[in-house]
Design an enzyme around this catalytic site. Structure first.
Site, PDB file in Angstrom:
ATOM      1  N   GLY A   1     -37.557 -26.193  12.548  1.00  0.00           N
ATOM      2  CA  GLY A   1     -38.864 -26.050  11.533  1.00  0.00           C
ATOM      3  C   GLY A   1     -39.163 -24.778  11.201  1.00  0.00           C
ATOM      4  O   GLY A   1     -38.406 -23.886  11.322  1.00  0.00           O
ATOM      5  N   ALA A   2     -40.660 -24.742  10.813  1.00  0.00           N
ATOM      6  CA  ALA A   2     -40.958 -23.516  10.280  1.00  0.00           C
ATOM      7  C   ALA A   2     -39.842 -22.938   9.040  1.00  0.00           C
ATOM      8  O   ALA A   2     -39.698 -21.809   9.202  1.00  0.00           O
ATOM      9  CB  ALA A   2     -41.298 -22.375  11.318  1.00  0.00           C
TER      10      ALA A   2
ATOM     11  N   HIS B   1     -33.597 -21.351   5.727  1.00  0.00           N
ATOM     12  CA  HIS B   1     -33.190 -22.636   6.021  1.00  0.00           C
ATOM     13  C   HIS B   1     -32.721 -23.584   4.549  1.00  0.00           C
ATOM     14  O   HIS B   1     -31.766 -24.165   4.698  1.00  0.00           O
ATOM     15  CB  HIS B   1     -34.321 -23.390   6.650  1.00  0.00           C
TER      16      HIS B   1
ATOM     17  N   GLN C   1     -24.351 -17.394  17.610  1.00  0.00           N
ATOM     18  CA  GLN C   1     -24.649 -18.654  17.961  1.00  0.00           C
ATOM     19  C   GLN C   1     -23.747 -19.467  17.244  1.00  0.00           C
ATOM     20  O   GLN C   1     -23.232 -20.692  17.846  1.00  0.00           O
ATOM     21  CB  GLN C   1     -26.212 -19.023  17.287  1.00  0.00           C
TER      22      GLN C   1
HETATM   23  O1  PAF Z   1     -30.705 -21.714  15.038  1.00  0.00           O
HETATM   24  C1  PAF Z   1     -31.738 -22.504  15.471  1.00  0.00           C
HETATM   25  O2  PAF Z   1     -32.758 -22.628  14.784  1.00  0.00           O
HETATM   26  C2  PAF Z   1     -31.424 -23.340  16.801  1.00  0.00           C
HETATM   27  O3  PAF Z   1     -30.865 -22.637  17.585  1.00  0.00           O
HETATM   28  C3  PAF Z   1     -30.827 -24.765  16.502  1.00  0.00           C
HETATM   29  C4  PAF Z   1     -29.303 -24.465  15.973  1.00  0.00           C
HETATM   30  C5  PAF Z   1     -31.322 -25.732  15.554  1.00  0.00           C
HETATM   31  C6  PAF Z   1     -30.650 -25.664  17.725  1.00  0.00           C
HETATM   32  O4  PAF Z   1     -32.044 -25.584  18.335  1.00  0.00           O
END
Ligand code: PAF
Length: 281
Positions: A31-32, A37, A153
């Site tokens: 979120g946010a 995003h 990640q």
């Molecule tokens: O990158 C993120 O915002 C978080 O690490 C994810 C991939 C949504 C997992 O909570």
């Protein structure tokens, strides 16, 4: 757009789409939402027929309780943005819905998770692997979208997907979105003071200059020192780490010739805000 809070309803909505032959895309978020995003969402909407965006501040990936407490939460505004963009489902579960019982799984994430963020934030990547594996199980998407701002990640999620047999999910890495002044968009940027925000673009400026330096033949160790010195000489900044790693293995390299895909990964503290960024050489 349907806002869904339960796994049962999520699964049946996704099944309905699959029964129509829809290609399903998943964009996991905490979120946010910002334009970073939304660039993942737009790509998912372009490439898939049915798009699920999850909004879930995952407690198991926070190794610092203050960071979890102060993480920005703007669910209503997020859902408005997603609905306007044309997303099919916003999945907004509670912690109990995602973790009806404590998740005690320890993933063997290997060397990609041991360096940089993995070394600085013990348990963080295991928590990311837990929640993303749960979301993959719930949605079984054809494609899942992640931003390259969190470059390491993505490598960790690929490793988790390999371990858990999510071979059919196409993990799509999307480029970093930046403000006009170069600062990588991040939900944490709202926590910067006006003064810090004005200085923060120096991170990208210094990294971009280091690409020029690399092209001009500067040895890697010299370039690393130069970046570190410049960050630490910038008002209000304190370098946590700057590593140049192979873009696949995430292992630090000592010479440019050690990788065909070097990536410079940086973490900088500004007050109590931790900013991360990276650049490809
Ligand atoms: O990158 C993120 O915002 C978080 O690490 C994810 C991939 C949504 C997992 O909570």
């Amino acid at each position: 757009m349907e806002i869904i809070n339960t796994t049962a309803r999520l699964k049946s909505a996704v099944q309905g789409a699959k029964d129509h032959g829809d290609l399903v895309g998943l964009v996991p978020t905490m979120g946010a939402l910002h334009q970073g995003h939304m660039s993942l969402v737009e790509r998912a909407l372009k490439e898939c027929d049915f798009v699920v965006v999850s909004i879930f501040v995952n407690p198991t990936q926070f190794n610092n309780p203050d960071d979890l407490r102060t993480y920005p939460r703007t669910v209503e505004a997020d859902c408005d943005l997603l609905a306007k963009a044309g997303v099919n489902v916003a999945f907004v579960p509670t912690v109990e819905e995602v973790y009806p019982t404590p998740d005690t799984r320890q993933f063997d994430l290997g060397p990609v998770a041991e360096v940089m963020e993995g070394a600085m934030r013990p348990g963080h990547f295991n928590g990311v692997a837990q929640v993303v594996s749960k979301l993959f199980d719930m949605v079984e998407p054809d494609k899942a979208y992640f931003g390259e701002k969190d470059y390491q990640q993505i490598a960790v999620i690929r490793r988790m997907a390999q371990l858990e047999g999510f071979d059919d999910i196409d993990i799509v890495a999307c480029p970093i979105k930046r403000a006009d002044d170069g600062l990588a968009l991040s939900s944490r940027n709202v926590r910067l003071t006006a003064e810090q925000r004005a200085v923060a673009p120096a991170i990208h400026r210094i990294l971009a200059q280091s690409v020029e330096d690399a092209r001009a033949g500067m040895p890697l160790h010299e370039l690393k020192l130069k970046v570190a010195d410049e960050i630490n000489a910038t008002e209000g900044m304190k370098l946590e780490y700057f590593e140049i790693v192979d873009g696949d293995t995430m292992q630090p390299i000592a010479r440019w010739a050690d990788s065909t895909r070097p990536v410079g990964c940086i973490t900088v503290w500004m007050g109590d805000v931790r900013l991360i960024d990276n650049i490809k050489y």
